[in-house]
Design a protein around this motif. Structure first.
Motif, PDB file in Angstrom:
ATOM      1  N   ALA A 246      -5.765  -0.317 -12.144  1.00 28.89           N
ATOM      2  CA  ALA A 246      -4.707  -1.315 -11.943  1.00 28.89           C
ATOM      3  C   ALA A 246      -3.446  -0.676 -11.379  1.00 28.89           C
ATOM      4  O   ALA A 246      -2.713  -1.308 -10.615  1.00 28.89           O
ATOM      5  CB  ALA A 246      -4.404  -2.026 -13.248  1.00 28.89           C
ATOM      6  N   LEU A 247      -3.188   0.593 -11.738  1.00 30.07           N
ATOM      7  CA  LEU A 247      -1.968   1.285 -11.308  1.00 30.07           C
ATOM      8  C   LEU A 247      -2.235   2.268 -10.175  1.00 30.07           C
ATOM      9  O   LEU A 247      -1.451   3.208  -9.972  1.00 30.07           O
ATOM     10  CB  LEU A 247      -1.336   2.029 -12.494  1.00 30.07           C
ATOM     11  N   ALA A 248      -3.313   2.074  -9.453  1.00 28.76           N
ATOM     12  CA  ALA A 248      -3.590   2.946  -8.306  1.00 28.76           C
ATOM     13  C   ALA A 248      -2.439   2.890  -7.303  1.00 28.76           C
ATOM     14  O   ALA A 248      -1.822   1.839  -7.105  1.00 28.76           O
ATOM     15  CB  ALA A 248      -4.893   2.525  -7.640  1.00 28.76           C
ATOM     16  N   LYS A 249      -2.135   4.017  -6.685  1.00 29.84           N
ATOM     17  CA  LYS A 249      -1.015   4.072  -5.747  1.00 29.84           C
ATOM     18  C   LYS A 249      -1.253   3.181  -4.533  1.00 29.84           C
ATOM     19  O   LYS A 249      -0.330   2.544  -4.032  1.00 29.84           O
ATOM     20  CB  LYS A 249      -0.777   5.520  -5.289  1.00 29.84           C
ATOM     21  N   SER A 250      -2.469   3.152  -4.055  1.00 28.94           N
ATOM     22  CA  SER A 250      -2.792   2.301  -2.914  1.00 28.94           C
ATOM     23  C   SER A 250      -3.312   0.954  -3.399  1.00 28.94           C
ATOM     24  O   SER A 250      -4.199   0.903  -4.262  1.00 28.94           O
ATOM     25  CB  SER A 250      -3.853   2.962  -2.037  1.00 28.94           C
ATOM     26  N   PRO A 251      -2.812  -0.144  -2.862  1.00 27.96           N
ATOM     27  CA  PRO A 251      -3.331  -1.459  -3.275  1.00 27.96           C
ATOM     28  C   PRO A 251      -4.818  -1.627  -2.977  1.00 27.96           C
ATOM     29  O   PRO A 251      -5.493  -2.406  -3.643  1.00 27.96           O
ATOM     30  CB  PRO A 251      -2.479  -2.449  -2.466  1.00 27.96           C
ATOM     31  N   TYR A 252      -5.337  -0.889  -2.005  1.00 28.29           N
ATOM     32  CA  TYR A 252      -6.748  -0.986  -1.660  1.00 28.29           C
ATOM     33  C   TYR A 252      -7.644  -0.430  -2.754  1.00 28.29           C
ATOM     34  O   TYR A 252      -8.849  -0.686  -2.770  1.00 28.29           O
ATOM     35  CB  TYR A 252      -7.024  -0.264  -0.339  1.00 28.29           C
TER      36      TYR A 252
ATOM     37  N   LEU B  44       8.828   1.058  -1.637  1.00 27.54           N
ATOM     38  CA  LEU B  44       8.955   1.659  -0.311  1.00 27.54           C
ATOM     39  C   LEU B  44       9.257   0.636   0.777  1.00 27.54           C
ATOM     40  O   LEU B  44       9.356   0.992   1.945  1.00 27.54           O
ATOM     41  CB  LEU B  44       7.672   2.420   0.036  1.00 27.54           C
ATOM     42  N   GLY B  45       9.398  -0.638   0.396  1.00 27.04           N
ATOM     43  CA  GLY B  45       9.728  -1.666   1.370  1.00 27.04           C
ATOM     44  C   GLY B  45       8.588  -2.015   2.294  1.00 27.04           C
ATOM     45  O   GLY B  45       8.821  -2.471   3.419  1.00 27.04           O
ATOM     46  N   GLN B  46       7.348  -1.805   1.858  1.00 31.91           N
ATOM     47  CA  GLN B  46       6.184  -2.095   2.683  1.00 31.91           C
ATOM     48  C   GLN B  46       5.693  -3.526   2.437  1.00 31.91           C
ATOM     49  O   GLN B  46       6.089  -4.162   1.462  1.00 31.91           O
ATOM     50  CB  GLN B  46       5.082  -1.082   2.378  1.00 31.91           C
ATOM     51  N   PRO B  47       4.833  -4.047   3.300  1.00 37.43           N
ATOM     52  CA  PRO B  47       4.306  -5.409   3.105  1.00 37.43           C
ATOM     53  C   PRO B  47       3.586  -5.531   1.763  1.00 37.43           C
ATOM     54  O   PRO B  47       2.916  -4.605   1.309  1.00 37.43           O
ATOM     55  CB  PRO B  47       3.333  -5.587   4.276  1.00 37.43           C
ATOM     56  N   LEU B  48       3.720  -6.702   1.136  1.00 34.50           N
ATOM     57  CA  LEU B  48       3.148  -6.929  -0.186  1.00 34.50           C
ATOM     58  C   LEU B  48       2.024  -7.949  -0.118  1.00 34.50           C
ATOM     59  O   LEU B  48       2.019  -8.836   0.733  1.00 34.50           O
ATOM     60  CB  LEU B  48       4.225  -7.434  -1.153  1.00 34.50           C
ATOM     61  N   ASP B  49       1.086  -7.809  -1.056  1.00 39.29           N
ATOM     62  CA  ASP B  49       0.112  -8.864  -1.283  1.00 39.29           C
ATOM     63  C   ASP B  49      -0.055  -9.016  -2.787  1.00 39.29           C
ATOM     64  O   ASP B  49       0.709  -8.440  -3.575  1.00 39.29           O
ATOM     65  CB  ASP B  49      -1.216  -8.591  -0.561  1.00 39.29           C
ATOM     66  N   HIS B  50      -1.064  -9.792  -3.206  1.00 38.61           N
ATOM     67  CA  HIS B  50      -1.227 -10.129  -4.615  1.00 38.61           C
ATOM     68  C   HIS B  50      -1.436  -8.910  -5.494  1.00 38.61           C
ATOM     69  O   HIS B  50      -1.137  -8.937  -6.689  1.00 38.61           O
ATOM     70  CB  HIS B  50      -2.408 -11.083  -4.776  1.00 38.61           C
ATOM     71  N   ARG B  51      -1.921  -7.800  -4.925  1.00 41.45           N
ATOM     72  CA  ARG B  51      -2.193  -6.614  -5.729  1.00 41.45           C
ATOM     73  C   ARG B  51      -0.911  -5.910  -6.184  1.00 41.45           C
ATOM     74  O   ARG B  51      -0.941  -5.102  -7.111  1.00 41.45           O
ATOM     75  CB  ARG B  51      -3.108  -5.674  -4.951  1.00 41.45           C
TER      76      ARG B  51
ATOM     77  N   ARG C 218       6.443 -11.159  -7.723  1.00 37.55           N
ATOM     78  CA  ARG C 218       7.285 -10.011  -7.343  1.00 37.55           C
ATOM     79  C   ARG C 218       8.163  -9.467  -8.464  1.00 37.55           C
ATOM     80  O   ARG C 218       8.835  -8.457  -8.266  1.00 37.55           O
ATOM     81  CB  ARG C 218       8.186 -10.337  -6.136  1.00 37.55           C
ATOM     82  N   ASP C 219       8.174 -10.088  -9.639  1.00 32.44           N
ATOM     83  CA  ASP C 219       8.970  -9.536 -10.742  1.00 32.44           C
ATOM     84  C   ASP C 219       8.217  -9.739 -12.063  1.00 32.44           C
ATOM     85  O   ASP C 219       8.768 -10.244 -13.035  1.00 32.44           O
ATOM     86  CB  ASP C 219      10.351 -10.185 -10.793  1.00 32.44           C
TER      87      ASP C 219
END
Length: 522
Positions: free
Chosen positions: A256-262, A191-198, A135-136
């Motif tokens: 790698a810097l795509a806005k959507s993690p998908y 945006l305070g949304q759920p996070l995953d490894h991406r 996360r950092d």
């Protein structure tokens, strides 16, 4: 308040300060019983007295202490002393990647940057496999050492003290705190949304960009501008600054810097493999220690809320897979719920349209941004979007006041770090390295008219004239014959807004100077 030398924390005797930031300070401490020295991080009182943070510190400290990987700084112990939380970690003598890639520098060789990102990626993949997020991720947490007589540079990822389990739905953002560094944070994290490894992979991509270019992906002194860049603007191109980098690398970084993690890479291994192929034309990345990832990738990721789809599993990666798109299997989530799409962005704009305070508790501290600042942020972002010709060009700005109308010297140079230079950076330019302050030097710098020459390389020279003229006539020879595109303005409101910076200066310069710059460059 920093601890005095000789103080004892958790049995460790403090020897000296190693560094400090918004979360606390790191000290070199003598182990209470072993003949070794460890790094002891002591958190500040604000975090230490936060009950929610203390609970998570205990919970996640146990997870971080269980990590055992050659590219991750080991966590040895943790506790509380006089009401302040502390954590003891492996001490790595040497430096860090942020110091090796100072702001504005483009001197890091691509092979060294690739090596650093590759080694950090191995540590991250190992942690992700164990369902732990960092996360950092940022260059300041990439520790570099040649200690122990090793042939090559050793790279370790530090500060898993703010790590988070993917199975833990408790997050500091729920109480308005944001644990990350905004310059490298993913859109969903901001945006305070759920996070995953991406989310970590996005931050690793931002870090790669910084190592290669010497600047952050969305550089600005205004946090709201940075936030809007991460959420809304397209990924920056390394090749606009580094002409020795193959254009194919821009495509790798964009993924790698795509806005959507998908739309991002599913592992650091994939990211580094493609980056190496773009930079070198071959692949040498070895699988993370601990064996290949099991079927389903690092861990399952739930779809955005409201899609009604089951959790997604990720395709397995193999060394033989060289061209496939390794993204999740299963049905595509509805586009309307992705953080980078137009509906999400419209919701973001609505949120910014009313008076707000953006509270970002970053590693360097808590930053409050007023609604006025958000308004300027939107205007600056709009300039960058409307004027791609500004992107990456090196600029320098000068005041010319031969009649000393403003009471100062007749010729001065604006220095990097000043509000004027930051404004030019905010609209897409890169401020010239030659005009960085020398120590505590204040902007502007007085220049000798007769002998002055514009330092190269500079693409654009901006001159603000206080003698009522707007052309080249009468300019000092060093400016008139500068080996760059010359933008000269004598417009009184623009000159005044530039010389005496105020809350209205950015808006005045967008109206008065930006069109002249664009006209000169197009």
């Amino acid at each position: 308040m920093p601890l005095p030398l000789g103080a004892v924390v958790g049995g460790y005797r403090i020897l000296r300060v190693l560094g400090s930031g918004g979360m606390g300070s790191v000290y070199l401490g003598q182990h209470p019983s072993l003949p070794r020295q460890d790094a002891v991080k002591v958190l500040n009182e604000q975090l230490s007295t936060d009950r929610e943070f203390r609970a998570r510190f205990e919970r996640e400290g146990r997870l971080a202490a269980g990590l055992d990987h050659p590219n991750i700084v080991s966590v040895y112990n943790r506790g509380a002393e006089d009401g302040r939380l502390w954590i003891a970690m492996q001490y790595v003598p040497g430096t860090d990647a942020a110091r090796e890639s100072p702001q504005g520098s483009t001197t890091m060789h691509p092979l060294r940057a690739l090596h650093i990102i590759s080694e950090v990626g191995k540590g991250l993949d190992y942690a992700h496999y164990r369902r732990l997020l960092h996360r950092d991720v940022k260059p300041a947490n990439f520790l570099l050492s040649r200690a122990g007589g090793e042939a090559g540079e050793r790279v370790l990822l530090a500060d898993f003290g703010v790590a988070k389990s993917t199975e833990d739905d408790q997050d500091l953002t729920a109480t308005g705190k944001f644990v990350a560094t905004v310059a490298y944070a993913s859109p969903e994290q901001l945006l305070g949304q759920p996070l995953d490894h991406r989310s970590d992979i996005y931050s690793l991509g931002c870090s790669f960009y910084r190592l290669l270019t010497g600047r952050n992906p969305y550089p600005s002194a205004v946090p709201a501008v940075v936030l809007m860049g991460h959420v809304h603007e397209p990924p920056p191109r390394v090749t606009s600054i580094r002409h020795d980098i193959a254009p194919e690398f821009d495509n790798v970084l964009a993924k790698a810097l795509a806005k959507s993690p998908y739309d991002r890479y599913n592992s650091c291994q994939e990211f580094v493999r493609d980056a190496e192929a773009a930079l070198l034309g071959r692949m040498q990345y070895r699988a993370p220690e601990g064996g290949p990832l099991p079927q389903g990738g690092p861990f399952p990721v739930s779809p955005p809320a409201g899609t009604g789809n089951p959790p997604y599993l990720f395709a397995r990666h193999s060394e033989e897979s060289t061209g496939a798109d390794h993204r999740r299997t299963g049905p595509d989530p509805e586009v309307r719920d992705r953080p980078g799409n137009s509906r999400t962005w419209r919701r973001m704009l609505i949120a910014f349209a009313v008076p707000i305070v953006v509270a970002l508790a970053v590693v360097v501290g808590v930053v409050l941004v007023s609604s006025a600042g958000s308004k300027d942020a939107g205007a600056l972002a709009a300039v960058r979007s409307q004027h791609p010709e500004f992107s990456g060009k090196v600029v320098a700005a000068f005041n010319y006041d031969p009649g000393r109308v403003h009471g100062g010297p007749p010729l001065t140079a604006i220095l990097a770090g000043s509000p004027q230079a930051e404004f030019l950076s905010d609209i897409g330019f890169r401020y010239a390295d030659a005009y960085r302050p020398d120590g505590d030097e204040e902007s502007p710098r007085t220049l000798p008219i007769a002998s002055f020459r514009v330092a190269e390389p500079v693409d654009v020279v901006i001159v603000l004239r206080s003698d009522g003229q707007s052309g080249w006539g009468g300019l000092p020879e060093g400016l008139a014959k500068a080996p760059a595109r010359l933008v000269v303005t004598g417009d009184e409101p623009s000159v005044g807004a530039f010389r005496e910076w105020s809350a209205d200066s950015a808006a005045d310069l967008i109206d008065g100077v930006v069109p002249k710059i664009s006209e000169t460059l197009t």
